[in-house]
Design an enzyme around this catalytic site. Sequence first.
Site, short mmCIF file in Angstrom:
data_model
loop_
_atom_site.label_atom_id
_atom_site.label_comp_id
_atom_site.label_asym_id
_atom_site.label_seq_id
_atom_site.Cartn_x
_atom_site.Cartn_y
_atom_site.Cartn_z
N TYR A 51 0.83 -1.21 0.00
CA TYR A 51 0.00 0.00 0.00
C TYR A 51 0.86 1.25 0.00
O TYR A 51 1.97 1.23 0.51
CB TYR A 51 -0.91 0.03 1.24
CG TYR A 51 -1.98 -1.03 1.28
CD1 TYR A 51 -2.32 -1.77 0.15
CD2 TYR A 51 -2.67 -1.30 2.46
CE1 TYR A 51 -3.32 -2.74 0.21
CE2 TYR A 51 -3.66 -2.25 2.52
CZ TYR A 51 -3.97 -2.97 1.40
OH TYR A 51 -4.96 -3.93 1.46
N LEU A 236 -17.96 -1.75 1.21
CA LEU A 236 -18.80 -0.80 0.50
C LEU A 236 -18.62 -0.94 -1.01
O LEU A 236 -18.98 -0.04 -1.78
CB LEU A 236 -18.47 0.64 0.94
CG LEU A 236 -18.75 0.93 2.42
CD1 LEU A 236 -18.33 2.35 2.77
CD2 LEU A 236 -20.23 0.71 2.74
N GLY A 243 -23.69 4.87 -3.08
CA GLY A 243 -24.65 5.45 -4.00
C GLY A 243 -24.09 6.59 -4.83
O GLY A 243 -24.78 7.13 -5.70
N LYS A 244 -22.82 6.93 -4.62
CA LYS A 244 -22.29 8.12 -5.30
C LYS A 244 -22.05 7.93 -6.80
O LYS A 244 -21.86 8.91 -7.52
CB LYS A 244 -20.99 8.57 -4.63
CG LYS A 244 -19.83 7.58 -4.74
CD LYS A 244 -18.63 8.09 -3.93
CE LYS A 244 -17.48 7.11 -3.94
NZ LYS A 244 -16.36 7.59 -3.09
#
Length: 345
Positions: A51, A236, A243-244
């Site tokens: 990362y 998510l 929902g974006k």
Amino acid sequence: MNKLADGALEVSALSLGSMLWGSTNTEAEGHAQIDMFLDHGGNFIDTAEMYPVNPIKAERCGASEAVIGSWLAKTGRRDDVVIATKVSGDNPGWKRGGKGYDSAIIHQAVDESLEKLQTDYIDIYQTHWPLRGSYAFRQNWTFDPSKQNREETEAHMRDVLTAMAEVVAAGKVRYFGLSNESAWGTAQWLRMAREMGAPEVISVQNEYSLMCRLADTDLAEMCMQEGPRVLSYSPLATGLLTGKYQKGAVPEGSRMSLAPGLGGRATERAFPAVDAYQAVAEKHGLDLVQMALAFSVGRPFMGSTIFGASSMEQLGRILKGKDLLLSDDVLADIDAAHRAHPMPY
């Protein structure tokens, strides 16, 4: 708090993911997220030597670990956090030229992570993905285990378990975990560890969300019968379940703006599925993000649910719902949506 390792390790039901620290988020923002997370009762931070992402670059590998390390050095709060990190698999060249990992690399990688993290020990040390192949990251559609060589797989597992026993004995690592692993693979790691007297796997970090429920069957059964617990990532669905991205929206700076396909998740079936889950949330007066995370947290095989946030606003929205419990009516409606929209990606 949830219990791992037969109750020996307590972790928060939500885990703070670090994969944006050092790319999307600055060091100061990473520190602020850790502070806020701990203030709300969290204690579990997940990272990896490869990362940050968005995108992954060889020269940036380890930057997320370094953000955690500088926070530890600044605060001295090592006893307040549980830290999990990972050794890379046979990657395209982000770490060690894509060599994967064996016993020698395990020793090297553990020492490198300890240096970045500025700590004497790692709570959970994980293999990032199995070298024999995996069905993670949408590879389930073409997964072909017939090409695996069992003799080579077992020799590799025993070699890694030998190294894990050594780093645990040295006090550098407390527990052993896997990522992107199957039920069969996890069972073999457990079997061989028990035969060898090596550290047993306590967790399997796999993708799990309302949109990706591959862990519900064989892996869930293995966890409930043998003891490890799932650490879910992408709960998510890389932002789909906020929902974006509905109705073609692509917010500036969002993951979809950097990776248009969201790693194969942004399919034609995905957006109607999000609509269905949004409808469930609205029907019951819930926030979709909080509902999605609460669903993952509530699964009986779950050890912790790992989320990431690119802003303090997003983090606050998530933490506001940290104690949400879903009613039987909500779960029934989620089940109906799942049956109507199975495997949307």
